[in-house]
Design a protein around this motif. Sequence first.
Motif, PDB file in Angstrom:
ATOM      1  N   ASP A  93      40.957 -46.072 -68.581  1.00  0.00           N
ATOM      2  CA  ASP A  93      41.088 -46.970 -67.438  1.00  0.00           C
ATOM      3  C   ASP A  93      39.921 -46.764 -66.480  1.00  0.00           C
ATOM      4  O   ASP A  93      40.106 -46.579 -65.287  1.00  0.00           O
ATOM      5  CB  ASP A  93      42.419 -46.720 -66.711  1.00  0.00           C
ATOM      6  CG  ASP A  93      42.652 -47.704 -65.582  1.00  0.00           C
ATOM      7  OD1 ASP A  93      42.158 -48.840 -65.675  1.00  0.00           O
ATOM      8  OD2 ASP A  93      43.307 -47.330 -64.596  1.00  0.00           O
ATOM      9  N   THR A 118      42.855 -50.264 -70.713  1.00  0.00           N
ATOM     10  CA  THR A 118      43.462 -51.310 -69.894  1.00  0.00           C
ATOM     11  C   THR A 118      42.423 -52.392 -69.653  1.00  0.00           C
ATOM     12  O   THR A 118      41.248 -52.097 -69.419  1.00  0.00           O
ATOM     13  CB  THR A 118      43.933 -50.755 -68.537  1.00  0.00           C
ATOM     14  OG1 THR A 118      42.843 -50.073 -67.902  1.00  0.00           O
ATOM     15  CG2 THR A 118      45.072 -49.780 -68.715  1.00  0.00           C
ATOM     16  N   SER A 122      42.501 -56.914 -65.133  1.00  0.00           N
ATOM     17  CA  SER A 122      43.868 -56.816 -64.612  1.00  0.00           C
ATOM     18  C   SER A 122      43.846 -56.648 -63.103  1.00  0.00           C
ATOM     19  O   SER A 122      43.142 -55.812 -62.569  1.00  0.00           O
ATOM     20  CB  SER A 122      44.583 -55.618 -65.248  1.00  0.00           C
ATOM     21  OG  SER A 122      44.645 -55.778 -66.647  1.00  0.00           O
ATOM     22  N   ARG A 127      47.409 -50.289 -62.156  1.00  0.00           N
ATOM     23  CA  ARG A 127      46.641 -50.088 -63.382  1.00  0.00           C
ATOM     24  C   ARG A 127      47.130 -48.853 -64.126  1.00  0.00           C
ATOM     25  O   ARG A 127      47.130 -48.826 -65.348  1.00  0.00           O
ATOM     26  CB  ARG A 127      45.152 -49.972 -63.056  1.00  0.00           C
ATOM     27  CG  ARG A 127      44.540 -51.259 -62.538  1.00  0.00           C
ATOM     28  CD  ARG A 127      43.038 -51.137 -62.386  1.00  0.00           C
ATOM     29  NE  ARG A 127      42.389 -50.850 -63.649  1.00  0.00           N
ATOM     30  CZ  ARG A 127      42.069 -51.758 -64.566  1.00  0.00           C
ATOM     31  NH1 ARG A 127      42.353 -53.029 -64.356  1.00  0.00           N
ATOM     32  NH2 ARG A 127      41.453 -51.405 -65.686  1.00  0.00           N
ATOM     33  N   ALA A 131      48.512 -48.767 -67.821  1.00  0.00           N
ATOM     34  CA  ALA A 131      47.888 -47.896 -68.818  1.00  0.00           C
ATOM     35  C   ALA A 131      48.931 -47.061 -69.555  1.00  0.00           C
ATOM     36  O   ALA A 131      48.898 -46.942 -70.783  1.00  0.00           O
ATOM     37  CB  ALA A 131      46.864 -46.980 -68.137  1.00  0.00           C
TER      38      ALA A 131
END
Length: 392
Positions: A93, A118, A122, A127, A131
């Motif tokens: 991420d 990820t 987004s 997040r 993830a």
Amino acid sequence: MFELQFTPTIIILLSIIVVASLYLILGFRHYVASVSSRITRDNEAPFPTEPSAYPSVSVIVYSEDDASNLEILLPQILEQQYDGHFEVIVVNDGAVSSTKDVIARLERRYPNLYMTFTPLESRSLSRKKLAITLGIKAARYEVIMLTTGNCRIESPTWLKCMMRHFITGKEVVIGYATPLIPDDVPNPWKRLHSFDEVRTAVEYLSWAIAERPYRGNCYNLAYRRSVFFKNKGFSRTLHLKFGDDDLFVNEVANAHNTAVELSTASIVEVLDSYPQIAHRNAKLRYDYTAKSLRTWSRVFFGSCSLAWWILLGSAVALSIIGFPSIIPLIAACVIWLAVTITLMFAWRKTSRSLGSRPLLLTVPWFMTYEPVYNFYYRIKGLFKRGHNLTWN
């Protein structure tokens, strides 16, 4: 000088001092000591001898620009002395290219290492929660072990320690992670950080040991995949950026399905390049999510802080009111010292067992200052509320 007339005010103050002292020794000290006692017990607990008893595990490593540390962390995980099957899934991420290069090199040596990521586009969601959800969906095995890319795992039996509780039917296992503070950080801040970290740990670990689990640690937490999906993942807290550990555990954990693992081999180390900033952010995040936690822990430990202030205030008042006799002063000092020494040594043992700085003489000062410190972050958090929401 040594004559004393027991007035109603002196009797009341003495009674308050005695009650506050008993509350701190029988209450606060008990919970502090329960953590070090549990560490000793877990260190002495034998491992199951039947290799087939260990469950298959998917270790999910949340990585956010941690490429350099993954070079060290991933071999530490992949070379664990574990009798069951396990895989390691890195959820990227952050730095896609640098992390991808590290994984590509290590995949040649470890066939059970995988990576997912990820989507960079987004928005308006957590997040990290996304993830973890992607990692759990990609997992092949029922038991999920969570950690992050900025950790270090020195013990080769870490996974074995955490997984032994699933053999007995547990669904959630709460572990502990201790921060590694660089040498160039000023000493006073190191001590305050250590005290605050241990006090926070004592709150949720001692409560879990007493079969009232309400919070976990994102660096060292395990649960069954079925529990995650039965709870519909993080659906109840999607409006919050954080809470993937404490709020989720608060939703799914109970006295029957949760275990605590505190053996020395199970403790994870957290490495932050800027520990002061990391500590500040963690305080602000937890202060916000703590409002949604179902627990009496904060009330109890808050009352312990109040009892400490009452003890100090009553001891000073007794000394002043009893003057010119020094008997009240001597009595107040003896009781205060007895309580303080008892708490200091209990704290030192627990902090040392948790891999933190073994504080001793500074404990009374930090116990006095802690409510002010927390209040400062509570006020500061009022101006940072938007940073905790996914719509921001």
